[in-house]
Design an enzyme around this catalytic site. Structure first.
Site, PDB file in Angstrom:
ATOM      1  N   GLU A  40     -30.848 -28.095  22.033  1.00 37.58           N
ATOM      2  CA  GLU A  40     -30.872 -29.051  20.920  1.00 37.58           C
ATOM      3  C   GLU A  40     -30.036 -30.287  21.187  1.00 37.58           C
ATOM      4  O   GLU A  40     -30.408 -31.394  20.802  1.00 37.58           O
ATOM      5  CB  GLU A  40     -30.432 -28.360  19.620  1.00 37.58           C
ATOM      6  CG  GLU A  40     -31.493 -27.428  19.026  1.00 37.58           C
ATOM      7  CD  GLU A  40     -31.616 -26.088  19.748  1.00 37.58           C
ATOM      8  OE1 GLU A  40     -30.708 -25.761  20.547  1.00 37.58           O
ATOM      9  OE2 GLU A  40     -32.590 -25.362  19.508  1.00 37.58           O
TER      10      GLU A  40
ATOM     11  N   HIS B 175     -32.773 -18.289  10.004  1.00 34.99           N
ATOM     12  CA  HIS B 175     -34.025 -18.997   9.714  1.00 34.99           C
ATOM     13  C   HIS B 175     -34.150 -19.316   8.232  1.00 34.99           C
ATOM     14  O   HIS B 175     -35.248 -19.388   7.700  1.00 34.99           O
ATOM     15  CB  HIS B 175     -35.236 -18.182  10.192  1.00 34.99           C
ATOM     16  CG  HIS B 175     -35.245 -17.942  11.667  1.00 34.99           C
ATOM     17  ND1 HIS B 175     -34.493 -16.968  12.251  1.00 34.99           N
ATOM     18  CD2 HIS B 175     -35.880 -18.588  12.678  1.00 34.99           C
ATOM     19  CE1 HIS B 175     -34.669 -16.995  13.560  1.00 34.99           C
ATOM     20  NE2 HIS B 175     -35.497 -17.977  13.851  1.00 34.99           N
TER      21      HIS B 175
END
Ligand SMILES: *[C@@H]1O[C@H](CO)[C@@H](O)[C@H](O)[C@H]1NC(C)=O
Length: 397
Positions: free
Chosen positions: A131, A201
């Site tokens: 990321e 998540h």
């Protein structure tokens, strides 16, 4: 620590990919274990008997009226409205590029489906699973004068890029005395609870970024807003983070204009007018608040005004103030933990500016101060019953 969460990320992504393959094979919705949960996303599964579903959604999606100002519309769910915005951008801006983990084959939530085939592999491409690399690369692309649209596969995994976002992207304009900027960078990420996402998540990390001048942070409540706000983020001269409520990707369906259009950033929207209590939320929680408003009217005869904040940073204090001056009561609700959540900032600012108008203490109904749970999600989220109780307490104060 960083390593081990990275490993979890890799595993989960592999699991998601696996599940997507099962979904696309379409033959069965009856896989076991976590597969059943993720398969809830699949339209091929909607014919499953009710009893086999894990649990009903905690909200009812409330579609907006069909927009009339922006030309012809077609029925789209939220992920399709994102695709439409990206498609419009790639078509009109030859410098625009889209990159991230798995975006070339359509992304795990299908937001970039078809774009690589339509615009080529130099404009829609996969990155390594890194990321900080994705955002660092995006900053370079934007500073070099192109339009960079980066995808972080889940908002929960934006933290490895935190330094790139807050120390580089947000400060670029300021440290160069406005000579350079990376305003052409937009970072998209799926966000919020989904019914079964567990610790990694389900998170809503907007408050971390709300503490960082130089960024804009946006969360849409449905497909029409998603397209108009995403196009505004892409066009904006500051780096923007666009959080997409993943539970709405398929659950939210509206008539969405096919042509590009822009909805204003930093402008909250009064989605329902009322006179007794102001309810402020963003993303999925706006729909919860709408239900709370209906319950309050039916069960208590209390009239609620519902405000969708839409932009978290810089936020529209004026619209919220104006409403609280009228109602005298404010409830703010978000899924993220209550301590240091963005509701705290809203509460503090409104208390400073509207103190003499308040009829009751400002209320926050948010997530608990724990990591996001798995099977206890229904107890963790600020559902309509918790919000309704808070409205009752404010009315009886
Ligand atoms: C950002 O994009 C716009 C439109 O493509 C372009 O005119 C502008 O020069 C870009 N900004 C920078 C800093 O490169």
């Amino acid at each position: 620590m960083a390593r081990s969460s990275g490993v979890v990320c890799v595993c989960m992504m592999a699991a998601v990919r696996l599940l997507l393959r099962t979904v696309s094979s379409a033959s069965s919705c009856a896989h076991s274990g976590s597969g059943t949960a993720l398969l809830r996303f699949s339209p091929t599964c909607s014919s499953r008997p009710r009893a086999q579903r894990r649990h009903a959604a905690h909200f009812a999606f409330h579609p907006d009226p069909v927009p009339t100002k922006y030309g012809p519309t077609v029925k789209m769910n939220l992920f399709q409205s994102i695709t439409s915005a990206l498609d419009n951008t790639l078509a009109s801006d030859p410098t625009a590029v889209i990159f991230g983990e798995d975006v070339a084959f359509g992304g795990v939530f299908r937001c970039t489906v078809g774009l690589r085939d339509k615009y080529g592999k130099d404009r829609v491409f996969n990155t390594p699973l890194c990321e900080q690399g994705i955002v660092g690369f995006g900053i370079g692309v934007a500073v070099a004068g192109a339009t960079a649209i980066a995808e972080i596969q889940f908002a929960d995994y934006i933290f490895p890029a935190f330094d790139q976002i807050v120390n580089e992207a947000a400060k670029y304009r300021y440290r160069s005395g406005n000579l350079y900027d990376c305003g052409n960078l937009t970072i998209r990420a799926p966000w919020g609870c989904v019914g079964h996402g567990s610790l990694y998540h389900s998170q809503s990390p907007e408050a971390y970024f709300a503490h960082c001048p130089g960024l804009k942070v946006v969360v849409p409540r449905g497909p029409v807003q998603a397209k108009g706000l995403l196009l505004s983020c892409i066009a904006d001269e500051n780096p923007c983070i666009f959080f997409e409520p993943k539970i709405l990707y398929r659950a939210a369906v509206e008539q969405v204009p096919t042509e590009p259009y822009h909805l204003p950033l930093s402008q909250a929207e009064v989605v329902q007018e009322g006179s007794d209590v102001t309810l402020v939320a963003w993303g999925t929680q706006v729909h919860v608040m709408r239900e709370v408003a209906t319950m309050a009217q039916e069960k208590l005869g209390v009239s609620c005004e519902v405000i969708d904040l839409q932009t978290i940073l810089p936020w529209d204090i004026e619209t919220v103030c104006k409403s609280v001056v009228k109602t005298g009561r404010l409830l703010i609700s978000h899924e993220a933990p209550v301590t240091g959540g963005f509701a705290a900032e809203i509460s503090s600012s409104i208390q400073e500016q509207c103190f003499l108008n308040l009829e009751a203490p400002i209320a926050r109904v948010c997530g608990y101060d724990t990591p996001f749970p798995h099977i206890f999600e229904p107890f963790y989220i600020p559902d309509k019953w918790k919000c309704f109780e808070a409205v009752k307490r404010m009315i009886n104060y």
